[in-house]
Design a protein around this motif. Structure first.
Motif, PDB file in Angstrom:
ATOM      1  N   ARG A 142       8.144  12.449  46.548  1.00 44.91           N
ATOM      2  CA  ARG A 142       6.924  11.703  46.894  1.00 44.91           C
ATOM      3  C   ARG A 142       7.299  10.389  47.579  1.00 44.91           C
ATOM      4  N   THR A 143       8.224   9.643  46.996  1.00 47.21           N
ATOM      5  CA  THR A 143       8.650   8.362  47.552  1.00 47.21           C
ATOM      6  C   THR A 143       9.449   8.559  48.840  1.00 47.21           C
ATOM      7  N   PHE A 144      10.303   9.574  48.863  1.00 49.40           N
ATOM      8  CA  PHE A 144      11.100   9.863  50.054  1.00 49.40           C
ATOM      9  C   PHE A 144      10.203  10.029  51.278  1.00 49.40           C
ATOM     10  N   PHE A 145       9.160  10.835  51.142  1.00 51.20           N
ATOM     11  CA  PHE A 145       8.270  11.057  52.289  1.00 51.20           C
ATOM     12  C   PHE A 145       7.303   9.895  52.500  1.00 51.20           C
ATOM     13  N   ALA A 146       6.841   9.249  51.433  1.00 50.26           N
ATOM     14  CA  ALA A 146       5.937   8.102  51.591  1.00 50.26           C
ATOM     15  C   ALA A 146       6.632   6.949  52.313  1.00 50.26           C
ATOM     16  N   ASP A 147       7.929   6.783  52.067  1.00 45.00           N
ATOM     17  CA  ASP A 147       8.688   5.693  52.674  1.00 45.00           C
ATOM     18  C   ASP A 147       9.375   6.090  53.983  1.00 45.00           C
ATOM     19  N   ALA A 148       9.158   7.322  54.426  1.00 44.80           N
ATOM     20  CA  ALA A 148       9.803   7.777  55.664  1.00 44.80           C
ATOM     21  C   ALA A 148       9.430   6.840  56.804  1.00 44.80           C
ATOM     22  N   PRO A 149      10.434   6.386  57.546  1.00 43.76           N
ATOM     23  CA  PRO A 149      10.149   5.440  58.631  1.00 43.76           C
ATOM     24  C   PRO A 149       9.169   5.967  59.677  1.00 43.76           C
ATOM     25  N   ALA A 150       9.284   7.243  60.043  1.00 40.70           N
ATOM     26  CA  ALA A 150       8.400   7.781  61.084  1.00 40.70           C
ATOM     27  C   ALA A 150       8.460   9.301  61.068  1.00 40.70           C
ATOM     28  N   MET A 151       7.457   9.930  60.501  1.00 35.33           N
ATOM     29  CA  MET A 151       7.407  11.389  60.558  1.00 35.33           C
ATOM     30  C   MET A 151       7.241  11.788  62.024  1.00 35.33           C
ATOM     31  N   PRO A 182      13.837  14.226  42.135  1.00 38.24           N
ATOM     32  CA  PRO A 182      14.616  13.351  43.012  1.00 38.24           C
ATOM     33  C   PRO A 182      15.107  14.101  44.254  1.00 38.24           C
ATOM     34  N   PHE A 183      14.973  13.453  45.411  1.00 40.51           N
ATOM     35  CA  PHE A 183      15.517  14.020  46.642  1.00 40.51           C
ATOM     36  C   PHE A 183      17.007  14.298  46.454  1.00 40.51           C
ATOM     37  N   ALA A 184      17.689  13.426  45.723  1.00 42.60           N
ATOM     38  CA  ALA A 184      19.133  13.564  45.496  1.00 42.60           C
ATOM     39  C   ALA A 184      19.500  14.838  44.743  1.00 42.60           C
ATOM     40  N   SER A 185      18.557  15.407  44.012  1.00 43.23           N
ATOM     41  CA  SER A 185      18.866  16.642  43.283  1.00 43.23           C
ATOM     42  C   SER A 185      18.801  17.870  44.190  1.00 43.23           C
ATOM     43  N   VAL A 186      18.103  17.781  45.303  1.00 39.44           N
ATOM     44  CA  VAL A 186      17.978  18.901  46.244  1.00 39.44           C
ATOM     45  C   VAL A 186      18.947  18.748  47.419  1.00 39.44           C
ATOM     46  N   TYR A 187      19.232  17.515  47.797  1.00 35.78           N
ATOM     47  CA  TYR A 187      20.095  17.246  48.943  1.00 35.78           C
ATOM     48  C   TYR A 187      21.424  18.027  48.889  1.00 35.78           C
ATOM     49  N   PRO A 188      22.147  18.059  47.752  1.00 35.66           N
ATOM     50  CA  PRO A 188      23.409  18.815  47.733  1.00 35.66           C
ATOM     51  C   PRO A 188      23.209  20.311  48.021  1.00 35.66           C
ATOM     52  N   HIS A 189      22.051  20.834  47.667  1.00 40.19           N
ATOM     53  CA  HIS A 189      21.752  22.247  47.949  1.00 40.19           C
ATOM     54  C   HIS A 189      21.558  22.459  49.449  1.00 40.19           C
ATOM     55  N   TYR A 190      20.923  21.488  50.106  1.00 36.44           N
ATOM     56  CA  TYR A 190      20.798  21.552  51.562  1.00 36.44           C
ATOM     57  C   TYR A 190      22.181  21.554  52.206  1.00 36.44           C
ATOM     58  N   VAL A 191      23.057  20.645  51.732  1.00 38.83           N
ATOM     59  CA  VAL A 191      24.415  20.547  52.279  1.00 38.83           C
ATOM     60  C   VAL A 191      25.159  21.861  52.095  1.00 38.83           C
ATOM     61  N   THR A 192      25.123  22.390  50.887  1.00 34.27           N
ATOM     62  CA  THR A 192      25.814  23.653  50.596  1.00 34.27           C
ATOM     63  C   THR A 192      25.288  24.773  51.473  1.00 34.27           C
ATOM     64  N   ALA A 238      21.479   7.977  52.998  1.00 33.07           N
ATOM     65  CA  ALA A 238      22.415   7.624  51.918  1.00 33.07           C
ATOM     66  C   ALA A 238      21.702   6.882  50.794  1.00 33.07           C
ATOM     67  N   ALA A 239      20.808   5.972  51.150  1.00 41.01           N
ATOM     68  CA  ALA A 239      20.054   5.220  50.143  1.00 41.01           C
ATOM     69  C   ALA A 239      19.139   6.148  49.345  1.00 41.01           C
ATOM     70  N   ALA A 240      18.504   7.095  50.019  1.00 45.75           N
ATOM     71  CA  ALA A 240      17.602   8.033  49.331  1.00 45.75           C
ATOM     72  C   ALA A 240      18.358   8.894  48.334  1.00 45.75           C
ATOM     73  N   VAL A 241      19.584   9.247  48.678  1.00 46.62           N
ATOM     74  CA  VAL A 241      20.414  10.037  47.763  1.00 46.62           C
ATOM     75  C   VAL A 241      20.899   9.152  46.614  1.00 46.62           C
ATOM     76  N   ALA A 242      21.289   7.923  46.919  1.00 44.51           N
ATOM     77  CA  ALA A 242      21.860   7.031  45.918  1.00 44.51           C
ATOM     78  C   ALA A 242      20.850   6.519  44.893  1.00 44.51           C
ATOM     79  N   ASP A 243      19.621   6.277  45.338  1.00 37.87           N
ATOM     80  CA  ASP A 243      18.672   5.640  44.411  1.00 37.87           C
ATOM     81  C   ASP A 243      17.760   6.623  43.678  1.00 37.87           C
ATOM     82  N   ASP A 244      18.002   7.913  43.869  1.00 40.36           N
ATOM     83  CA  ASP A 244      17.260   8.944  43.123  1.00 40.36           C
ATOM     84  C   ASP A 244      15.752   8.888  43.330  1.00 40.36           C
ATOM     85  N   ARG A 245      15.310   8.471  44.513  1.00 38.19           N
ATOM     86  CA  ARG A 245      13.864   8.428  44.755  1.00 38.19           C
ATOM     87  C   ARG A 245      13.285   9.839  44.756  1.00 38.19           C
ATOM     88  N   SER A 246      12.062   9.948  44.318  1.00 45.40           N
ATOM     89  CA  SER A 246      11.382  11.244  44.254  1.00 45.40           C
ATOM     90  C   SER A 246      11.047  11.727  45.664  1.00 45.40           C
TER      91      SER A 246
END
Length: 122
Positions: free
Chosen positions: A58-67, A10-20, A48-56
């Motif tokens: 894979r999904t985080f980047f596949a659903d990215a609005p515009a790389m 999940p992106f949400a599992s790495v995001y707090p490490h980025y913040v820290t 916020a939605a990516a963090v809240a919904d625990d998307r992987s």
């Protein structure tokens, strides 16, 4: 060959490490979000939605609005590997994000992190 486990993480599992990481080096969550937005096109609500919904990842980047088209200019080493030489597109996107977060945490100016072109002096 088995899929790399980070793809399903999940992106949400790495995001707090980025913040820290960035806050420990005196940078802000707003700057981190600017980096994520630049790379992926996600806005504040999307992050916020990516963090809240625990998307992987894979999904985080596949659903990215515009790389960002300039993402291909991200180069250098991350985890001992040159990001520009990574063959798997998803792994490369993940490592691009890692590289940008590292550069932010190392205190690089935002213009350099976001690969802004500075016009040559005339």
């Amino acid at each position: 060959m088995a899929e790399h486990r980070i793809f399903a993480m999940p992106f949400a599992s790495v995001y707090p490490h980025y913040v820290t990481k960035v806050e420990r080096k005196g940078r802000t969550v707003a700057e981190l979000h600017e980096v994520i937005t630049w790379l992926t096109g996600y806005d504040e609500a999307g992050i916020a939605a990516a963090v809240a919904d625990d998307r992987s990842f894979r999904t985080f980047f596949a659903d990215a609005p515009a790389m960002h088209p300039a993402a291909v200019s991200i180069s250098g080493m991350i985890c001992g590997i040159r990001v520009e030489e990574i063959e798997d597109p998803l792994m490369q996107q993940i490592r691009w994000m890692d590289k940008l977060v590292d550069e932010l945490a190392k205190g690089k100016p935002m213009a350099k992190v976001l690969r802004w072109e500075v016009p040559a002096a005339s």
